[in-house]
Motif scaffolding. Structure first.
Motif, PDB file in Angstrom:
ATOM      1  N   GLY A 208      14.455 -19.911   7.333  1.00 37.22           N
ATOM      2  CA  GLY A 208      13.421 -19.907   6.309  1.00 37.22           C
ATOM      3  C   GLY A 208      12.986 -18.487   6.009  1.00 37.22           C
ATOM      4  O   GLY A 208      13.111 -17.591   6.847  1.00 37.22           O
ATOM      5  N   PHE A 209      12.464 -18.276   4.822  1.00 37.25           N
ATOM      6  CA  PHE A 209      12.011 -16.951   4.408  1.00 37.25           C
ATOM      7  C   PHE A 209      10.587 -16.710   4.878  1.00 37.25           C
ATOM      8  O   PHE A 209       9.716 -17.567   4.730  1.00 37.25           O
ATOM      9  N   ASN A 210      10.357 -15.539   5.439  1.00 38.71           N
ATOM     10  CA  ASN A 210       9.024 -15.125   5.834  1.00 38.71           C
ATOM     11  C   ASN A 210       8.226 -14.885   4.553  1.00 38.71           C
ATOM     12  O   ASN A 210       8.656 -14.111   3.682  1.00 38.71           O
ATOM     13  N   SER A 211       7.090 -15.535   4.422  1.00 36.36           N
ATOM     14  CA  SER A 211       6.310 -15.434   3.181  1.00 36.36           C
ATOM     15  C   SER A 211       5.759 -14.024   2.951  1.00 36.36           C
ATOM     16  O   SER A 211       5.513 -13.632   1.824  1.00 36.36           O
ATOM     17  N   ARG A 212       5.602 -13.249   3.996  1.00 36.38           N
ATOM     18  CA  ARG A 212       5.071 -11.897   3.872  1.00 36.38           C
ATOM     19  C   ARG A 212       6.159 -10.882   3.528  1.00 36.38           C
ATOM     20  O   ARG A 212       5.997 -10.035   2.661  1.00 36.38           O
ATOM     21  N   THR A 213       7.324 -11.000   4.224  1.00 34.28           N
ATOM     22  CA  THR A 213       8.388 -10.008   4.040  1.00 34.28           C
ATOM     23  C   THR A 213       9.463 -10.430   3.051  1.00 34.28           C
ATOM     24  O   THR A 213      10.200  -9.585   2.552  1.00 34.28           O
ATOM     25  N   GLY A 214       9.593 -11.731   2.813  1.00 33.33           N
ATOM     26  CA  GLY A 214      10.647 -12.224   1.933  1.00 33.33           C
ATOM     27  C   GLY A 214      12.026 -12.172   2.577  1.00 33.33           C
ATOM     28  O   GLY A 214      13.038 -12.229   1.888  1.00 33.33           O
ATOM     29  N   ILE A 215      12.068 -12.084   3.915  1.00 37.77           N
ATOM     30  CA  ILE A 215      13.329 -11.985   4.649  1.00 37.77           C
ATOM     31  C   ILE A 215      13.532 -13.242   5.488  1.00 37.77           C
ATOM     32  O   ILE A 215      12.584 -13.764   6.075  1.00 37.77           O
ATOM     33  N   ALA A 216      14.773 -13.708   5.540  1.00 40.03           N
ATOM     34  CA  ALA A 216      15.162 -14.836   6.399  1.00 40.03           C
ATOM     35  C   ALA A 216      16.210 -14.324   7.379  1.00 40.03           C
ATOM     36  O   ALA A 216      17.192 -13.702   6.972  1.00 40.03           O
ATOM     37  N   CYS A 217      16.002 -14.559   8.691  1.00 41.95           N
ATOM     38  CA  CYS A 217      16.948 -14.102   9.714  1.00 41.95           C
ATOM     39  C   CYS A 217      17.457 -15.286  10.526  1.00 41.95           C
ATOM     40  O   CYS A 217      16.690 -16.169  10.908  1.00 41.95           O
ATOM     41  N   PHE A 218      18.749 -15.272  10.796  1.00 38.69           N
ATOM     42  CA  PHE A 218      19.387 -16.315  11.594  1.00 38.69           C
ATOM     43  C   PHE A 218      19.352 -15.929  13.062  1.00 38.69           C
ATOM     44  O   PHE A 218      19.468 -14.749  13.398  1.00 38.69           O
ATOM     45  N   ASP A 219      19.226 -16.904  13.915  1.00 41.04           N
ATOM     46  CA  ASP A 219      19.221 -16.684  15.358  1.00 41.04           C
ATOM     47  C   ASP A 219      20.644 -16.387  15.814  1.00 41.04           C
ATOM     48  O   ASP A 219      21.554 -17.186  15.589  1.00 41.04           O
TER      49      ASP A 219
ATOM     50  N   GLU B 177      22.014  -6.495  12.179  1.00 42.34           N
ATOM     51  CA  GLU B 177      21.626  -5.530  13.190  1.00 42.34           C
ATOM     52  C   GLU B 177      21.621  -6.224  14.544  1.00 42.34           C
ATOM     53  O   GLU B 177      20.984  -7.275  14.693  1.00 42.34           O
ATOM     54  N   ARG B 178      22.371  -5.666  15.495  1.00 42.52           N
ATOM     55  CA  ARG B 178      22.511  -6.242  16.848  1.00 42.52           C
ATOM     56  C   ARG B 178      22.936  -7.714  16.757  1.00 42.52           C
ATOM     57  O   ARG B 178      22.466  -8.556  17.520  1.00 42.52           O
ATOM     58  N   GLY B 179      23.816  -8.030  15.814  1.00 41.63           N
ATOM     59  CA  GLY B 179      24.337  -9.376  15.679  1.00 41.63           C
ATOM     60  C   GLY B 179      23.436 -10.354  14.929  1.00 41.63           C
ATOM     61  O   GLY B 179      23.811 -11.498  14.711  1.00 41.63           O
ATOM     62  N   ILE B 180      22.257  -9.907  14.529  1.00 45.16           N
ATOM     63  CA  ILE B 180      21.323 -10.776  13.812  1.00 45.16           C
ATOM     64  C   ILE B 180      21.541 -10.593  12.308  1.00 45.16           C
ATOM     65  O   ILE B 180      21.430  -9.492  11.777  1.00 45.16           O
ATOM     66  N   ILE B 181      21.851 -11.704  11.645  1.00 47.47           N
ATOM     67  CA  ILE B 181      22.099 -11.683  10.205  1.00 47.47           C
ATOM     68  C   ILE B 181      20.783 -11.994   9.490  1.00 47.47           C
ATOM     69  O   ILE B 181      20.141 -13.000   9.778  1.00 47.47           O
ATOM     70  N   CYS B 182      20.383 -11.100   8.582  1.00 49.23           N
ATOM     71  CA  CYS B 182      19.160 -11.301   7.790  1.00 49.23           C
ATOM     72  C   CYS B 182      19.502 -11.253   6.302  1.00 49.23           C
ATOM     73  O   CYS B 182      20.446 -10.584   5.887  1.00 49.23           O
ATOM     74  N   VAL B 183      18.704 -11.984   5.526  1.00 47.61           N
ATOM     75  CA  VAL B 183      18.911 -12.109   4.090  1.00 47.61           C
ATOM     76  C   VAL B 183      17.610 -11.791   3.366  1.00 47.61           C
ATOM     77  O   VAL B 183      16.540 -12.259   3.757  1.00 47.61           O
ATOM     78  N   THR B 184      17.712 -11.005   2.303  1.00 46.73           N
ATOM     79  CA  THR B 184      16.589 -10.770   1.404  1.00 46.73           C
ATOM     80  C   THR B 184      16.991 -11.331   0.058  1.00 46.73           C
ATOM     81  O   THR B 184      18.072 -11.039  -0.441  1.00 46.73           O
TER      82      THR B 184
END
Length: 148
Positions: free
Chosen positions: A110-121, A140-147
């Motif tokens: 889900g997207f963080n309402s403050r940052t607008g970023i969603a990161c996968f575990d 970064e360090r294997g964590i995939i994030c989406v903006t």
């Protein structure tokens, strides 16, 4: 009062996800997509326990592919859940398209309402052996994030 506490405790119990073997996934069958979760129906329980998760048939719309195989703007895919979402959400999804079978959502963020970023575990995506690249994607360090 005790009844309310017991009720609250029963509502807060998380669903059980049974351990199961995950077949190898071909990276060229994966799609990183942002889409609106419209509804989740047709639950198929993954075990006999009353608190077991199910594979729901999710219906998604307004899809925008960020990396991987193409998907239509509206699509369906099975995703593991304890219960359906209570409203519509904009989500980032890693979807495996399986010819002749239903598509499977391997991870959702889900997207963080403050940052607008969603990161996968990374615990969930690491087994996929896939690092998507493209506009709006960072790793970064294997964590995939989406903006979006």
């Amino acid at each position: 009062m005790l009844g309310l506490l017991l009720l609250a405790q029963s509502v807060a119990v998380p669903a059980v996800s049974p351990p199961r073997a995950h077949p190898a996934v071909a990276p060229d069958s994966l799609t990183l997509v942002v889409a609106d979760a419209i509804e989740q129906t047709d639950p198929q329980p993954l075990c006999a326990a009353p608190d077991c998760t199910s594979m729901f048939l999710g219906r998604f719309d307004n899809a925008r592919v960020l990396a991987g195989a193409g998907l239509p703007q509206a699509f369906t895919a099975r995703l593991e859940m304890g219960s359906p979402y209570i409203s519509r959400y904009r989500l980032a999804l890693i979807v495996e398209q399986r010819p002749g079978n239903e598509a499977i959502v391997h991870d959702v963020a889900g997207f963080n309402s403050r940052t607008g970023i969603a990161c996968f575990d990374h615990m969930d995506t690491g087994r996929l052996g896939w690092t998507p690249t493209g506009a709006g994607i960072t790793t970064e360090r294997g964590i995939i994030c989406v903006t979006e």
